[in-house]
Design a protein around this motif. Structure first.
Motif, PDB file in Angstrom:
ATOM      1  N   LEU A   1       0.186  -5.916  -7.921  1.00 40.09           N
ATOM      2  CA  LEU A   1      -0.670  -4.776  -7.605  1.00 40.09           C
ATOM      3  C   LEU A   1      -1.994  -4.872  -8.354  1.00 40.09           C
ATOM      4  N   SER A   2      -1.932  -5.322  -9.604  1.00 37.38           N
ATOM      5  CA  SER A   2      -3.151  -5.504 -10.382  1.00 37.38           C
ATOM      6  C   SER A   2      -4.090  -6.499  -9.709  1.00 37.38           C
ATOM      7  N   ASP A   3      -3.506  -7.591  -9.202  1.00 36.56           N
ATOM      8  CA  ASP A   3      -4.305  -8.589  -8.492  1.00 36.56           C
ATOM      9  C   ASP A   3      -4.886  -8.007  -7.213  1.00 36.56           C
TER      10      ASP A   3
ATOM     11  N   LEU B   1       0.072  -4.243   1.289  1.00 38.36           N
ATOM     12  CA  LEU B   1       1.254  -4.730   0.599  1.00 38.36           C
ATOM     13  C   LEU B   1       2.501  -4.243   1.324  1.00 38.36           C
ATOM     14  N   TYR B   2       3.506  -5.107   1.406  1.00 41.88           N
ATOM     15  CA  TYR B   2       4.814  -4.732   1.939  1.00 41.88           C
ATOM     16  C   TYR B   2       5.830  -4.897   0.817  1.00 41.88           C
TER      17      TYR B   2
ATOM     18  N   VAL C   1       9.651  -4.859 -12.109  1.00 42.08           N
ATOM     19  CA  VAL C   1       8.518  -3.939 -12.207  1.00 42.08           C
ATOM     20  C   VAL C   1       7.288  -4.664 -12.738  1.00 42.08           C
ATOM     21  N   ARG C   2       7.495  -5.564 -13.700  1.00 41.04           N
ATOM     22  CA  ARG C   2       6.375  -6.349 -14.225  1.00 41.04           C
ATOM     23  C   ARG C   2       5.749  -7.196 -13.111  1.00 41.04           C
ATOM     24  N   SER C   3       6.592  -7.822 -12.286  1.00 39.02           N
ATOM     25  CA  SER C   3       6.092  -8.634 -11.170  1.00 39.02           C
ATOM     26  C   SER C   3       5.310  -7.774 -10.180  1.00 39.02           C
TER      27      SER C   3
ATOM     28  N   THR D   1      -7.911  -4.754 -10.706  1.00 46.97           N
ATOM     29  CA  THR D   1      -8.056  -4.001 -11.946  1.00 46.97           C
ATOM     30  C   THR D   1      -6.778  -4.100 -12.756  1.00 46.97           C
ATOM     31  N   PRO D   2      -6.877  -4.177 -14.075  1.00 49.11           N
ATOM     32  CA  PRO D   2      -5.667  -4.259 -14.907  1.00 49.11           C
ATOM     33  C   PRO D   2      -4.844  -2.973 -14.807  1.00 49.11           C
TER      34      PRO D   2
END
Length: 444
Positions: free
Chosen positions: A262-264, A199-200, A255-257, A268-269
């Motif tokens: 990150l969850s994807d 991730l970047y 932060v939600r995005s 994991t949730p």
């Protein structure tokens, strides 16, 4: 065409070849910012940058807002000057450093263990050097960007930008005529999830700030006497309450995005109601992300008294307050409730929070440039817990992103490099950043 330019075009110097030396040179120019005018200032760095830009045919201007406090600005003509322009901004000042605490002298720009060491290596003379390297290579080879690009190398960011970005926005807004988007610091750095995904983190939001002075007045007297109106006691109790306060979690849009992405990526949730468990999965970026979940107020300085046997009539403290986008009023109300009626609060420096969406052609250009150099790259939005000069440029209606691309080794504590001891940037990371920025400018 001059002889030097002809020679340069015949045998162009690569930005990758230059970037390390440019970064080392900038680190060796002490631009420590003490929050006043007691430091060396940024003039020497501004002149160095102006010289490097002029060598390749640009016409940089130096703007000095106060003796020694200087910024450098230049404009590159794009293939289609009628298109909205792009701003690339960086600051040249750094926070102070105590050489005795460092493994390598903070202003020597030494290379060791595959890194360039020194104050400013990641905050942010690395991006300054990458920008210079890319621009110089493109100018030597005659490659224009699709649209105009404004370059701004700025003073005073570490003290809020009053003598840098804010000065230019207020006094010289014409420099940024036609600019609609910008990239700057603290974004585009990597977080390795696994062997198939990196991730970047691109900064699309940042907390607002209230740097403040707290004052309590009391009754002065002799240190040997009982005193129930001791200003130091009252202030310290208030500062203790503030420093230990557990601010509530507030999950903003950005932060939600980020958590969804990150969850994807992790498969994991991630539960925003159990942020301790979520942060435990983030490794080296946990500290950086954790600071974007709550408002915060960190006591940083205390002052009172002049003699051991004299109770002073006044005590002061300084606090670094940061609030999430949309939560400034809540932050101030909570602050006053925690401090209590005896504490007088005044802002030393304040600025707004920022938040933009993670979409559009510029974001697409970031994704394409990153993937071309790192096939397992995925750009994701995140919020910066601190602030940058983007706050000033936002006043001109410029949409700002943090994008200073670095591919980092997983074991490097990148968050700890900012204002920390032994600040350093990987040599390979600098060269990677040059390649990504060059591709980005082709697509922007």
């Amino acid at each position: 065409m001059s002889e030097s330019k002809t020679a340069g075009r015949a045998n162009p110097v690569s930005g990758e070849d230059e970037v390390v030396d440019l970064c080392r040179d900038l680190i060796r120019i002490d631009t420590s910012n003490y929050g006043d005018h007691s430091g060396p200032g940024e003039r020497a760095a501004a002149e160095y940058i102006a010289e490097k830009l002029a060598e390749v045919g640009l016409e940089p201007q130096i703007f000095e807002s106060h003796p020694g406090r200087a910024s450098t600005v230049a404009r590159i003509e794009g293939e289609d000057p009628s298109k909205p322009a792009l701003l690339i901004h960086g600051h040249t000042d750094v926070v102070p450093a105590n050489a005795q605490d460092w493994t390598h002298h903070p202003f020597a720009g030494e290379i060791a263990d595959g890194c360039v060491w020194g104050r400013g290596a990641v905050d942010m003379k690395d991006m300054d050097a990458m920008t210079l390297a890319v621009v110089r290579e493109r100018m030597r080879s005659g490659r224009k960007p699709p649209r105009d690009v404004v370059l701004a190398f700025l003073a005073d960011e570490e003290a809020g930008g009053t003598y840098g970005a804010r000065h230019l926005v207020d006094k010289h807004p014409g420099l940024f005529e036609g600019v609609t988007e910008a990239i700057g610091e603290v974004g585009g750095f990597s977080f390795t999830v696994n062997e198939n995904l990196r991730l970047y983190l691109v900064e699309t939001a940042q907390k607002g700030m209230h740097w403040m002075r707290l004052t309590v007045d009391g009754t002065a007297g002799h240190g040997s006497m009982t005193n129930n109106d001791n200003a130091i006691t009252e202030l310290c109790e208030a500062v203790g309450r503030l420093g230990r306060h557990k601010w509530p979690v507030r999950v903003t849009k950005t932060v939600r995005s980020f958590l969804d992405e990150l969850s994807d990526a992790l498969g994991t949730p991630l539960d925003p109601e159990d942020m301790d468990a979520t942060l435990a999965k983030l490794g080296g970026i946990a500290k950086m992300v954790g600071a974007t979940l709550r408002n915060s107020a960190a006591p940083t300085m205390l002052g009172a008294g002049y003699k051991v046997n004299v109770i002073p009539g006044q005590a002061t403290a300084h606090v670094d307050g940061r609030f999430l986008p949309g939560y400034e009023d809540e932050f101030l109300a909570d602050l006053d409730r925690i401090l209590g009626p005896r504490v007088r609060r005044e802002d030393v420096h304040g600025d707004k929070a920022l938040e933009t969406s993670f979409d559009g052609d510029l974001v697409d250009a970031m994704q394409v440039a990153l993937r071309a150099e790192d096939p397992i790259a995925r750009a994701v939005p995140y919020m910066l817990s601190g602030g940058t000069d983007a706050k000033s440029f936002d006043d001109l209606g410029i949409r700002c992103f943090g994008f200073a691309p670095l591919k980092l080794p997983p074991e490097l504590d990148f968050a700890g490099m900012f204002h920390g001891v032994d600040e350093r940037v990987p040599v390979d990371g600098l060269k990677f950043g040059v390649r990504v920025l060059d591709r980005f400018l082709d697509k922007c």
